[in-house]
Motif scaffolding. Structure first.
Motif, PDB file in Angstrom:
ATOM      1  N   PRO A 110       0.814  -1.227   0.000  1.00  0.00           N
ATOM      2  CA  PRO A 110       0.000   0.000   0.000  1.00  0.00           C
ATOM      3  C   PRO A 110       0.848   1.278   0.000  1.00  0.00           C
ATOM      4  CG  PRO A 110      -0.909  -1.578   1.555  1.00  0.00           C
ATOM      5  CD  PRO A 110       0.426  -2.120   1.095  1.00  0.00           C
ATOM      6  N   LEU A 111       1.986   1.255   0.678  1.00  0.00           N
ATOM      7  CA  LEU A 111       2.873   2.412   0.690  1.00  0.00           C
ATOM      8  C   LEU A 111       3.417   2.680  -0.714  1.00  0.00           C
ATOM      9  CD1 LEU A 111       4.328   4.518   2.468  1.00  0.00           C
ATOM     10  CD2 LEU A 111       6.120   2.815   2.816  1.00  0.00           C
ATOM     11  N   ALA A 112       3.850   1.619  -1.392  1.00  0.00           N
ATOM     12  CA  ALA A 112       4.358   1.756  -2.756  1.00  0.00           C
ATOM     13  C   ALA A 112       3.262   2.271  -3.686  1.00  0.00           C
ATOM     14  CB  ALA A 112       4.888   0.407  -3.252  1.00  0.00           C
ATOM     15  N   VAL A 113       2.066   1.743  -3.545  1.00  0.00           N
ATOM     16  CA  VAL A 113       0.938   2.178  -4.377  1.00  0.00           C
ATOM     17  C   VAL A 113       0.635   3.655  -4.129  1.00  0.00           C
ATOM     18  CG1 VAL A 113      -1.562   1.907  -4.711  1.00  0.00           C
ATOM     19  CG2 VAL A 113      -0.075  -0.105  -4.705  1.00  0.00           C
ATOM     20  N   PHE A 146       5.059   9.383  -8.329  1.00  0.00           N
ATOM     21  CA  PHE A 146       6.466   9.051  -8.162  1.00  0.00           C
ATOM     22  C   PHE A 146       6.773   7.713  -8.832  1.00  0.00           C
ATOM     23  CE2 PHE A 146       5.749  11.883  -4.593  1.00  0.00           C
ATOM     24  CZ  PHE A 146       6.886  12.668  -4.596  1.00  0.00           C
ATOM     25  N   PRO A 147       7.921   7.593  -9.503  1.00  0.00           N
ATOM     26  CA  PRO A 147       8.351   6.275  -9.960  1.00  0.00           C
ATOM     27  C   PRO A 147       8.716   5.438  -8.729  1.00  0.00           C
ATOM     28  CG  PRO A 147       9.698   8.034 -10.937  1.00  0.00           C
ATOM     29  CD  PRO A 147       8.829   8.656  -9.898  1.00  0.00           C
ATOM     30  N   VAL A 148       8.233   4.201  -8.659  1.00  0.00           N
ATOM     31  CA  VAL A 148       8.447   3.357  -7.487  1.00  0.00           C
ATOM     32  C   VAL A 148       9.076   2.034  -7.907  1.00  0.00           C
ATOM     33  CG1 VAL A 148       7.327   2.114  -5.583  1.00  0.00           C
ATOM     34  CG2 VAL A 148       6.495   4.374  -6.251  1.00  0.00           C
ATOM     35  N   ASN A 151       1.015  -1.705 -15.247  1.00  0.00           N
ATOM     36  CA  ASN A 151       0.835  -2.069 -16.651  1.00  0.00           C
ATOM     37  C   ASN A 151       0.749  -0.875 -17.587  1.00  0.00           C
ATOM     38  OD1 ASN A 151       0.804  -4.759 -15.933  1.00  0.00           O
ATOM     39  ND2 ASN A 151      -1.401  -4.791 -15.657  1.00  0.00           N
ATOM     40  N   ASP A 152       0.874   0.348 -17.046  1.00  0.00           N
ATOM     41  CA  ASP A 152       0.833   1.504 -17.939  1.00  0.00           C
ATOM     42  C   ASP A 152       2.152   1.619 -18.695  1.00  0.00           C
ATOM     43  OD1 ASP A 152       2.614   2.607 -16.108  1.00  0.00           O
ATOM     44  OD2 ASP A 152       1.425   4.364 -15.685  1.00  0.00           O
ATOM     45  N   GLU A 153       2.169   2.395 -19.726  1.00  0.00           N
ATOM     46  CA  GLU A 153       3.372   2.482 -20.565  1.00  0.00           C
ATOM     47  C   GLU A 153       4.565   3.079 -19.828  1.00  0.00           C
ATOM     48  OE1 GLU A 153       2.332   6.471 -23.095  1.00  0.00           O
ATOM     49  OE2 GLU A 153       1.320   4.618 -23.632  1.00  0.00           O
ATOM     50  N   ARG A 154       4.314   3.874 -18.784  1.00  0.00           N
ATOM     51  CA  ARG A 154       5.422   4.455 -18.010  1.00  0.00           C
ATOM     52  C   ARG A 154       5.946   3.481 -16.963  1.00  0.00           C
ATOM     53  NH1 ARG A 154       3.905   8.739 -14.802  1.00  0.00           N
ATOM     54  NH2 ARG A 154       1.836   7.885 -14.771  1.00  0.00           N
ATOM     55  N   ARG A 155       5.181   2.419 -16.689  1.00  0.00           N
ATOM     56  CA  ARG A 155       5.519   1.469 -15.623  1.00  0.00           C
ATOM     57  C   ARG A 155       5.888   2.229 -14.353  1.00  0.00           C
ATOM     58  NH1 ARG A 155       5.618  -3.833 -16.199  1.00  0.00           N
ATOM     59  NH2 ARG A 155       7.073  -3.960 -14.492  1.00  0.00           N
ATOM     60  N   MET A 173       5.221   1.696 -11.382  1.00  0.00           N
ATOM     61  CA  MET A 173       5.636   0.852 -10.266  1.00  0.00           C
ATOM     62  C   MET A 173       6.167  -0.466 -10.792  1.00  0.00           C
ATOM     63  SD  MET A 173       3.376  -0.108  -6.998  1.00  0.00           S
ATOM     64  CE  MET A 173       3.685  -1.641  -6.192  1.00  0.00           C
ATOM     65  N   GLU A 174       7.300  -0.905 -10.252  1.00  0.00           N
ATOM     66  CA  GLU A 174       7.923  -2.165 -10.641  1.00  0.00           C
ATOM     67  C   GLU A 174       8.243  -2.975  -9.396  1.00  0.00           C
ATOM     68  OE1 GLU A 174      11.436  -1.568 -12.961  1.00  0.00           O
ATOM     69  OE2 GLU A 174      10.515   0.005 -14.173  1.00  0.00           O
TER      70      GLU A 174
END
Length: 115
Positions: free
Chosen positions: A27-30, A37-39, A72-76, A78-79
């Motif tokens: 949840p923090l990452a989300v 923010f890129p995560v 799943n978005d084109e910017r990704r 979150m990984e």
């Protein structure tokens, strides 16, 4: 260094690394990813990493649809990665590292700083 980090936080270009993607860390990452923010999520359990990469949530508070829009978005935005796949790149890639634990946020470390 401090000014650089504050600038990156302000313009949402700071990459946030969340260590541990359990019921606190995911949840923090989300939350960071939803704020733009890129995560990079770091998790030792390969099943959780694979689920994050597929956009499938295993945490009750995070619906899969919500996670999928971030992974799943084109910017990704979150990984998910296992420590062995990110290794030393983490220190160079992340502007801030946050550790999720059952007790809340257990520690945070500014890049180049001490916990």
């Amino acid at each position: 260094m401090k000014h650089q980090l504050l600038t990156k936080i302000h313009d949402h270009s700071a990459t946030v690394a969340v260590i541990g993607l359990g019921y606190v860390g995911l949840p923090l990452a989300v939350a960071f990813a939803e704020k733009g923010f890129p995560v990079v999520g770091i998790e030792v359990d390969g099943r959780k990493v694979a689920a994050v990469q597929r956009g499938e949530s295993y945490v009750q508070d995070i619906p899969s649809e919500r996670l999928a829009t971030l992974t799943n978005d084109e910017r990704r935005t979150m990984e998910g990665h296992q420590p062995s796949t990110i290794g030393p790149r983490l220190g160079r890639a992340a502007s801030a590292k946050v550790e999720g634990s059952a007790g809340g946020v257990a520690g945070a470390e500014r890049r180049g700083g001490r916990p």
